[in-house]
Scaffold this motif. Structure first.
Motif, short mmCIF file in Angstrom:
data_model
loop_
_atom_site.label_atom_id
_atom_site.label_comp_id
_atom_site.label_asym_id
_atom_site.label_seq_id
_atom_site.Cartn_x
_atom_site.Cartn_y
_atom_site.Cartn_z
N SER A 192 0.85 -1.18 0.00
CA SER A 192 0.00 0.00 0.00
C SER A 192 0.90 1.24 0.00
O SER A 192 2.09 1.15 0.28
CB SER A 192 -0.87 0.00 1.25
N VAL A 193 0.29 2.39 -0.30
CA VAL A 193 1.05 3.64 -0.24
C VAL A 193 1.63 3.84 1.16
O VAL A 193 2.78 4.26 1.33
CB VAL A 193 0.16 4.85 -0.63
N GLU A 194 0.83 3.51 2.18
CA GLU A 194 1.29 3.64 3.56
C GLU A 194 2.53 2.79 3.80
O GLU A 194 3.48 3.23 4.46
CB GLU A 194 0.19 3.18 4.53
N GLU A 195 2.52 1.56 3.26
CA GLU A 195 3.66 0.69 3.50
C GLU A 195 4.89 1.17 2.73
O GLU A 195 6.01 1.16 3.26
CB GLU A 195 3.34 -0.76 3.12
N ILE A 196 4.68 1.59 1.49
CA ILE A 196 5.83 2.11 0.72
C ILE A 196 6.50 3.24 1.50
O ILE A 196 7.72 3.26 1.69
CB ILE A 196 5.38 2.62 -0.68
N ALA A 197 5.69 4.19 1.98
CA ALA A 197 6.24 5.37 2.66
C ALA A 197 6.98 4.98 3.94
O ALA A 197 8.09 5.44 4.20
CB ALA A 197 5.13 6.37 2.97
N THR A 198 6.36 4.11 4.75
CA THR A 198 7.01 3.76 6.02
C THR A 198 8.24 2.89 5.80
O THR A 198 9.22 2.99 6.53
CB THR A 198 6.02 3.07 6.98
N ARG A 199 8.20 2.03 4.76
CA ARG A 199 9.40 1.23 4.44
C ARG A 199 10.55 2.14 4.00
O ARG A 199 11.72 1.89 4.34
CB ARG A 199 9.11 0.25 3.30
N ILE A 200 10.24 3.17 3.23
CA ILE A 200 11.30 4.09 2.78
C ILE A 200 11.95 4.77 3.99
O ILE A 200 13.18 4.87 4.07
CB ILE A 200 10.73 5.14 1.79
N LEU A 201 11.12 5.21 4.93
CA LEU A 201 11.70 5.83 6.14
C LEU A 201 12.62 4.85 6.85
O LEU A 201 13.70 5.20 7.31
CB LEU A 201 10.59 6.25 7.12
#
Lengths: 288, 288
Positions: free
Chosen positions: B268-277
């Protein structure tokens, strides 16, 4: 309970700020959202917040425990732990930390299971729409719609808009459009009413056919002045007189044209978006 | 407990789908986030989800109770209620509904209060950053940065970027950039690597000085083909051979240039963003 006898150096380091850990085997967004909301009810207490996502192996769980225990040692205050870990094995490791674990997830899931008389199927990270889902496509389409129709950039796609946000420049239209798109899959265009548009109490020609889709954002005049001063200090555009005149004109349009509007001065983007759904009755395209 | 004897017409209407209510005196985002996350653990059970935000008067609370009781009557299944209402008076009204109220908020707040030995200061809607806060300004500035630097539109502002997402077209760069901006205040530019950029295993000239800010998104080839077929059916651009070639080339760049990357196909977009962090160690500008 853990008894900690700090060295003098450690004592000096002690901040007396309690740590709060938001821990998950997924994004940790649920743990963080709930945890922050709960801690915000103690507004005169300072917390040192640490988010630890993707704790999905025993090794990572033990590293998290180490961080929790270190936080206890350096502050002498027992940390709070909000976790949404699905796996029993991983959760057990976290539970062994020297902390007050609120154990939100396990307790609530068991209560729901009892009430609905149905066993849970434990799995991680199902709270958000995945790239291969219809919801994801709706979100992305809505995001691209918002981008293409930001700031009056185009006006020939308004047939496809769910809502068209109008208002003075920098009243929150762009972030609200994007939030509506990302969270709810709603296709929101936005159109800034500029000085020329405000000369009459008429709507700009391009907006007239879409009267039923219009929603106005307003902000307090003093805030508008401040924002404009930050952008163009000393300009007529940022003067109190000019801002007052534009505010008067836009209120006249909202009132004469019977356009619903919202003063967003005290609101977060989240509140603006949810208030708009409530006022307009607009339905989400995703999520519910 | 409420005993309901439905008429034949009502019986016919009964859907046997249990209702779940997410109720708040604020946006209801916290109640909804937690409630959905919990219900997702019962993936083979269907729920009829209803979100009721801004329940901040006794009248609105009684209306919500009526909706809950109606849901019970029409399904014969006791609804689940997740509320995050701060006011005792309002919460009492909601608690009187014929429902299983999980009473998340009150119970947890009391437990925190006991643990930290401090009374709560009950108030509504403090979970999100308000328009007049520094956090809000950081979010909005980040949103405008993401918009101005979307899709390689400009490349002369990369000095100000916290991160530059690269990848093939439609690999999720734009929604990820906007999510990073809205949720974390992070300034994310994004740049699509097109066929010309992929001819060599070199980075495009404009990206070279910003090597340390680059992060690559990838998706599975079959998904890429499907997305491109939806956009331009039958084109060379959407052919398997072309997609395979571009995938091979972009992987070569990531590998030769040692650029961290993430396959987002299942995310999900949420997972992509938190994985990048997590992968980059990039710090949020807001929220923590």
């Amino acid at each position: 309970m853990y008894v900690h006898t700090p060295t003098p150096a450690q004592q000096e380091k002690q901040s007396n700020i309690r740590s709060a850990f938001f821990i998950s085997d997924g994004t940790a967004i649920t743990a963080e959202t709930l945890g922050k909301s709960l801690l915000s009810q103690f507004s005169d207490v300072e917390f040192d917040i640490q988010v630890i996502p993707y704790v999905d192996t025993p090794l990572l769980a033990r590293e998290a425990v180490q961080r929790i225990n270190n936080a206890y040692q350096s502050s002498n205050l027992r940390p709070l732990v909000f976790d949404t870990i699905v796996s029993d094995d991983i959760r057990e490791i976290i539970n062994a930390a020297d902390a007050h674990n609120l154990d939100i997830y396990e307790g609530l899931i068991n209560r729901i299971a009892t009430e609905i008389n149905h066993k849970p199927n434990p799995h991680t990270g199902m709270a958000h729409s995945r790239v291969d889902s219809d919801d994801y496509k709706a979100r992305i389409d809505a995001v691209h719609f918002a981008l293409d129709n930001d700031d009056g950039a185009r006006t020939n796609h308004y047939d496809g808009a769910d809502i068209i946000l109008i208002g003075l420049s920098r009243s929150g239209k762009t972030p609200t459009s994007l939030y509506l798109a990302l969270q709810y899959g709603i296709r929101a265009a936005n159109y800034p009413l500029t000085e020329e548009d405000l000369d009459t109490s008429q709507l700009p020609r391009v907006l007239k056919p879409y009267h039923h889709k219009l929603f106005g954002l307003t902000i307090d005049t003093e805030r508008l002045v401040r924002i404009r001063q930050e952008r163009k200090a000393g300009s007529r555009y940022a003067s109190l007189a000019q801002c007052q005149e534009e505010q008067r004109a836009i209120q006249a349009i909202y009132s004469h044209q019977k356009i619903p509007s919202l003063n967003v001065s005290e609101m977060s983007v989240e509140e603006i978006a949810t208030r708009i759904l409530q006022i307009t009755g607009l339905k989400r395209r995703i999520g519910v």
